[in-house]
Motif scaffolding. Structure first.
Motif, short mmCIF file in Angstrom:
data_model
loop_
_atom_site.label_atom_id
_atom_site.label_comp_id
_atom_site.label_asym_id
_atom_site.label_seq_id
_atom_site.Cartn_x
_atom_site.Cartn_y
_atom_site.Cartn_z
N MET A 62 -20.26 4.07 -2.19
CA MET A 62 -20.24 4.65 -3.52
C MET A 62 -18.82 5.11 -3.82
O MET A 62 -18.24 5.87 -3.05
CB MET A 62 -21.22 5.83 -3.56
CG MET A 62 -21.09 6.65 -4.81
SD MET A 62 -22.10 8.16 -4.85
CE MET A 62 -23.71 7.58 -4.50
N PRO A 63 -18.25 4.66 -4.92
CA PRO A 63 -16.91 5.13 -5.29
C PRO A 63 -16.96 6.60 -5.67
O PRO A 63 -18.00 7.12 -6.06
CB PRO A 63 -16.54 4.25 -6.48
CG PRO A 63 -17.82 3.73 -7.00
CD PRO A 63 -18.80 3.71 -5.88
N PHE A 64 -15.81 7.26 -5.56
CA PHE A 64 -15.75 8.66 -5.95
C PHE A 64 -14.62 8.87 -6.94
O PHE A 64 -13.71 8.05 -7.05
CB PHE A 64 -15.58 9.57 -4.72
CG PHE A 64 -14.24 9.47 -4.06
CD1 PHE A 64 -13.19 10.28 -4.45
CD2 PHE A 64 -14.02 8.56 -3.05
CE1 PHE A 64 -11.95 10.19 -3.84
CE2 PHE A 64 -12.79 8.45 -2.43
CZ PHE A 64 -11.75 9.28 -2.84
N GLU A 65 -14.71 9.99 -7.64
CA GLU A 65 -13.68 10.38 -8.62
C GLU A 65 -12.89 11.55 -8.03
O GLU A 65 -13.47 12.54 -7.60
CB GLU A 65 -14.37 10.82 -9.91
CG GLU A 65 -13.44 11.40 -10.95
CD GLU A 65 -14.20 12.00 -12.13
OE1 GLU A 65 -13.52 12.59 -12.99
OE2 GLU A 65 -15.44 11.92 -12.19
N ALA A 66 -11.57 11.41 -8.00
CA ALA A 66 -10.72 12.51 -7.55
C ALA A 66 -10.62 13.54 -8.66
O ALA A 66 -10.43 13.19 -9.82
CB ALA A 66 -9.34 12.00 -7.17
N ILE A 67 -10.75 14.81 -8.30
CA ILE A 67 -10.67 15.92 -9.26
C ILE A 67 -9.44 16.74 -8.90
O ILE A 67 -9.34 17.30 -7.81
CB ILE A 67 -11.92 16.82 -9.19
CG1 ILE A 67 -13.21 16.00 -9.32
CG2 ILE A 67 -11.84 17.95 -10.21
CD1 ILE A 67 -13.44 15.36 -10.64
N ASN A 68 -8.48 16.82 -9.83
CA ASN A 68 -7.25 17.60 -9.63
C ASN A 68 -6.94 18.34 -10.93
O ASN A 68 -6.24 17.82 -11.80
CB ASN A 68 -6.08 16.69 -9.26
CG ASN A 68 -6.23 16.14 -7.87
OD1 ASN A 68 -6.24 16.89 -6.89
ND2 ASN A 68 -6.38 14.82 -7.76
N PRO A 69 -7.46 19.57 -11.09
CA PRO A 69 -7.19 20.32 -12.31
C PRO A 69 -5.69 20.44 -12.56
O PRO A 69 -4.93 20.78 -11.64
CB PRO A 69 -7.82 21.69 -12.03
CG PRO A 69 -8.91 21.40 -11.04
CD PRO A 69 -8.33 20.31 -10.17
N PRO A 70 -5.23 20.15 -13.77
CA PRO A 70 -3.80 20.11 -14.06
C PRO A 70 -3.09 21.46 -13.91
O PRO A 70 -1.89 21.49 -13.70
CB PRO A 70 -3.73 19.60 -15.50
CG PRO A 70 -5.07 19.89 -16.08
CD PRO A 70 -6.04 19.83 -14.94
N GLN A 71 -3.82 22.56 -14.00
CA GLN A 71 -3.18 23.88 -13.90
C GLN A 71 -2.88 24.29 -12.46
O GLN A 71 -2.24 25.30 -12.23
CB GLN A 71 -4.02 24.96 -14.59
CG GLN A 71 -5.36 25.27 -13.94
CD GLN A 71 -6.50 24.42 -14.47
OE1 GLN A 71 -6.35 23.25 -14.77
NE2 GLN A 71 -7.67 25.03 -14.59
N PHE A 72 -3.32 23.49 -11.49
CA PHE A 72 -3.10 23.84 -10.09
C PHE A 72 -1.76 23.32 -9.61
O PHE A 72 -1.28 22.28 -10.06
CB PHE A 72 -4.20 23.25 -9.20
CG PHE A 72 -5.53 23.89 -9.35
CD1 PHE A 72 -5.72 25.05 -10.10
CD2 PHE A 72 -6.63 23.36 -8.73
CE1 PHE A 72 -6.95 25.64 -10.23
CE2 PHE A 72 -7.88 23.94 -8.84
CZ PHE A 72 -8.04 25.09 -9.60
N PRO A 73 -1.18 24.02 -8.61
CA PRO A 73 0.05 23.49 -8.01
C PRO A 73 -0.24 22.19 -7.27
O PRO A 73 -1.38 21.91 -6.91
CB PRO A 73 0.49 24.59 -7.04
CG PRO A 73 -0.58 25.59 -6.98
CD PRO A 73 -1.58 25.29 -8.05
N THR A 74 0.79 21.41 -7.04
CA THR A 74 0.65 20.18 -6.27
C THR A 74 0.16 20.52 -4.86
O THR A 74 0.68 21.44 -4.24
CB THR A 74 2.01 19.46 -6.19
OG1 THR A 74 2.45 19.21 -7.51
CG2 THR A 74 1.90 18.16 -5.42
N PRO A 75 -0.85 19.81 -4.35
CA PRO A 75 -1.33 20.08 -2.99
C PRO A 75 -0.20 19.98 -1.98
O PRO A 75 0.75 19.21 -2.15
CB PRO A 75 -2.38 19.00 -2.76
CG PRO A 75 -2.84 18.61 -4.12
CD PRO A 75 -1.62 18.73 -4.99
N ILE A 76 -0.33 20.75 -0.88
CA ILE A 76 0.72 20.76 0.15
C ILE A 76 0.56 19.61 1.14
O ILE A 76 1.35 19.48 2.06
CB ILE A 76 0.75 22.11 0.89
CG1 ILE A 76 -0.59 22.38 1.60
CG2 ILE A 76 1.10 23.24 -0.05
CD1 ILE A 76 -0.58 23.59 2.52
#
Length: 127
Positions: free
Chosen positions: A1-15
């Motif tokens: 099953m494909p998934f959708e990546a969720i990255n809210p724009p107000q968050f800092p870039t992941p480390i």
């Protein structure tokens, strides 16, 4: 099953190379969240309650970006640097989950940054 990546724009870039969450079908998997600000700066140093509040706010915002809420959380993976912070953590945690409580476990371990006291990863189910 494909998934959708969720990255809210107000968050800092992941480390590291990961998404804030992944949505697959009716399930949302939230990555482990630390009390980090822009540039990976640790927030609320020495304050487990403050870090817990920040972490749960980030999880709530991430879930909302995926169409879910804290009420949809079925399981939490909890990591504490010091079990001496367990009571402070639980006091804040109870505020965010006032109704039926998700299943969870809690492990004492070192975290990615030495100033981090709390990390939580969540699994939520929609519908």
């Amino acid at each position: 099953m494909p998934f959708e990546a969720i990255n809210p724009p107000q968050f800092p870039t992941p480390i590291a190379p990961y998404s804030a969450a992944a949505k697959a079908g009716n399930t949302v998997y939230v990555s482990g969240v630390l009390a980090l600000g822009e540039g990976g700066v640790v927030l609320h140093i020495g304050d487990a309650a403050g870090q817990t509040r920040h972490v749960l706010d980030v999880i709530r915002t991430t879930l909302e970006a995926a169409g879910a809420s804290l009420a949809d959380v079925a399981f939490n993976h909890i990591f504490l640097k010091d079990l001496g912070d367990y009571a402070a953590f639980n006091a804040v945690y109870a505020e965010y989950f006032p109704g039926p409580k998700p299943a969870r476990y809690c492990i004492k371990t070192d975290l990615v940054k030495p100033e981090c006291l709390v990390e939580i990863a969540s699994i939520a189910h929609l519908g």
